[in-house]
Write a protein that holds these residues in place. Sequence first.
Motif, PDB file in Angstrom:
ATOM      1  N   ARG A   1      -2.883   5.189   7.900  1.00 38.41           N
ATOM      2  CA  ARG A   1      -4.212   5.291   8.344  1.00 38.41           C
ATOM      3  C   ARG A   1      -5.029   3.977   8.623  1.00 38.41           C
ATOM      4  NH1 ARG A   1      -4.592   8.573   4.023  1.00 38.41           N
ATOM      5  NH2 ARG A   1      -6.088   7.135   2.788  1.00 38.41           N
ATOM      6  N   ARG A   2      -4.819   3.043   7.987  1.00 33.67           N
ATOM      7  CA  ARG A   2      -5.337   1.429   8.196  1.00 33.67           C
ATOM      8  C   ARG A   2      -4.844   1.006   9.667  1.00 33.67           C
ATOM      9  NH1 ARG A   2      -5.833  -1.762   3.225  1.00 33.67           N
ATOM     10  NH2 ARG A   2      -7.491  -0.426   3.113  1.00 33.67           N
ATOM     11  N   LEU A   3      -3.546   1.025   9.715  1.00 41.90           N
ATOM     12  CA  LEU A   3      -2.994   0.502  10.959  1.00 41.90           C
ATOM     13  C   LEU A   3      -3.420   1.260  12.328  1.00 41.90           C
ATOM     14  CD1 LEU A   3       0.588  -0.381   9.644  1.00 41.90           C
ATOM     15  CD2 LEU A   3      -1.169  -1.939  10.244  1.00 41.90           C
ATOM     16  N   VAL A   4      -3.412   2.324  12.116  1.00 38.97           N
ATOM     17  CA  VAL A   4      -4.004   3.350  13.407  1.00 38.97           C
ATOM     18  C   VAL A   4      -5.418   2.941  13.751  1.00 38.97           C
ATOM     19  CG1 VAL A   4      -4.387   5.643  14.211  1.00 38.97           C
ATOM     20  CG2 VAL A   4      -2.100   5.168  12.970  1.00 38.97           C
ATOM     21  N   ALA A   5      -6.487   2.993  12.520  1.00 34.31           N
ATOM     22  CA  ALA A   5      -7.828   2.665  12.782  1.00 34.31           C
ATOM     23  C   ALA A   5      -7.860   1.299  13.419  1.00 34.31           C
ATOM     24  CB  ALA A   5      -8.490   3.121  11.326  1.00 34.31           C
TER      25      ALA A   5
ATOM     26  N   LEU B   1       0.769  -1.329   0.038  1.00 32.49           N
ATOM     27  CA  LEU B   1       0.004   0.058   0.143  1.00 32.49           C
ATOM     28  C   LEU B   1       1.064   1.470  -0.142  1.00 32.49           C
ATOM     29  CD1 LEU B   1      -2.767  -0.844   2.799  1.00 32.49           C
ATOM     30  CD2 LEU B   1      -3.027  -0.611   0.183  1.00 32.49           C
ATOM     31  N   GLU B   2       0.258   2.372  -0.440  1.00 31.06           N
ATOM     32  CA  GLU B   2       0.794   3.785  -0.224  1.00 31.06           C
ATOM     33  C   GLU B   2       0.981   3.925   1.318  1.00 31.06           C
ATOM     34  OE1 GLU B   2       2.289   5.878  -2.472  1.00 31.06           O
ATOM     35  OE2 GLU B   2       1.548   4.143  -4.110  1.00 31.06           O
ATOM     36  N   PRO B   3       2.306   4.319   1.677  1.00 27.74           N
ATOM     37  CA  PRO B   3       2.392   4.799   3.018  1.00 27.74           C
ATOM     38  C   PRO B   3       1.304   5.318   3.630  1.00 27.74           C
ATOM     39  CG  PRO B   3       4.547   5.259   1.800  1.00 27.74           C
ATOM     40  CD  PRO B   3       3.436   4.926   0.732  1.00 27.74           C
ATOM     41  N   GLU B   4       0.698   6.312   3.234  1.00 29.75           N
ATOM     42  CA  GLU B   4      -0.287   7.029   3.884  1.00 29.75           C
ATOM     43  C   GLU B   4      -1.435   6.222   4.291  1.00 29.75           C
ATOM     44  OE1 GLU B   4      -1.906   9.859   6.229  1.00 29.75           O
ATOM     45  OE2 GLU B   4       0.245  10.001   5.529  1.00 29.75           O
ATOM     46  N   THR B   5      -1.840   5.394   3.223  1.00 28.92           N
ATOM     47  CA  THR B   5      -3.030   4.396   3.312  1.00 28.92           C
ATOM     48  C   THR B   5      -2.740   3.438   4.251  1.00 28.92           C
ATOM     49  OG1 THR B   5      -3.393   4.810   0.840  1.00 28.92           O
ATOM     50  CG2 THR B   5      -4.394   2.861   1.806  1.00 28.92           C
ATOM     51  N   ALA B   6      -1.369   2.779   4.265  1.00 34.65           N
ATOM     52  CA  ALA B   6      -1.125   1.881   5.407  1.00 34.65           C
ATOM     53  C   ALA B   6      -1.194   2.165   6.797  1.00 34.65           C
ATOM     54  CB  ALA B   6       0.263   1.118   5.051  1.00 34.65           C
TER      55      ALA B   6
END
Length: 130
Positions: free
Chosen positions: A113-117, A106-111
């Motif tokens: 956000r997904r991990l934090v959520a 994934l794009e770093p920003e997407t990854a």
Amino acid sequence: MEIIGFRGAPEMTLKALQDALKNTHFPSLIVTLVTDWQDQRDRARYALFIRGAKTPILTEDAFGPAFGEPGRRALAEAVAWLEQKGVRKFYEAVLPPSEYQGLFDLEPETAYRRLVASANPTDTAIYSVA
């Protein structure tokens, strides 16, 4: 976000993590243990997601019992080392297997956000060697 380590190489990935965190203020770090199995810890694989450093870090998929005794030992050592250095905020993110596998592409920003959520507080004792 920087991805470090080597998939399936627990000792090398632990060393890469320790090198990447040199000169870091450990008490400000937030560590998320990322896996694709919640109820099968004896077979689980893990990556570590660390934020609070200059750059967020995601290790390759290299820790946990899925990688045999070296993987189990490296996971326990990583958690113990982080605790000894002063980290107090530990979380776990359980992703479906298909999402977990794709996480590293994934794009770093997407990854990020997904991990934090997906992260929930965890007890570090569950990652120690039995």
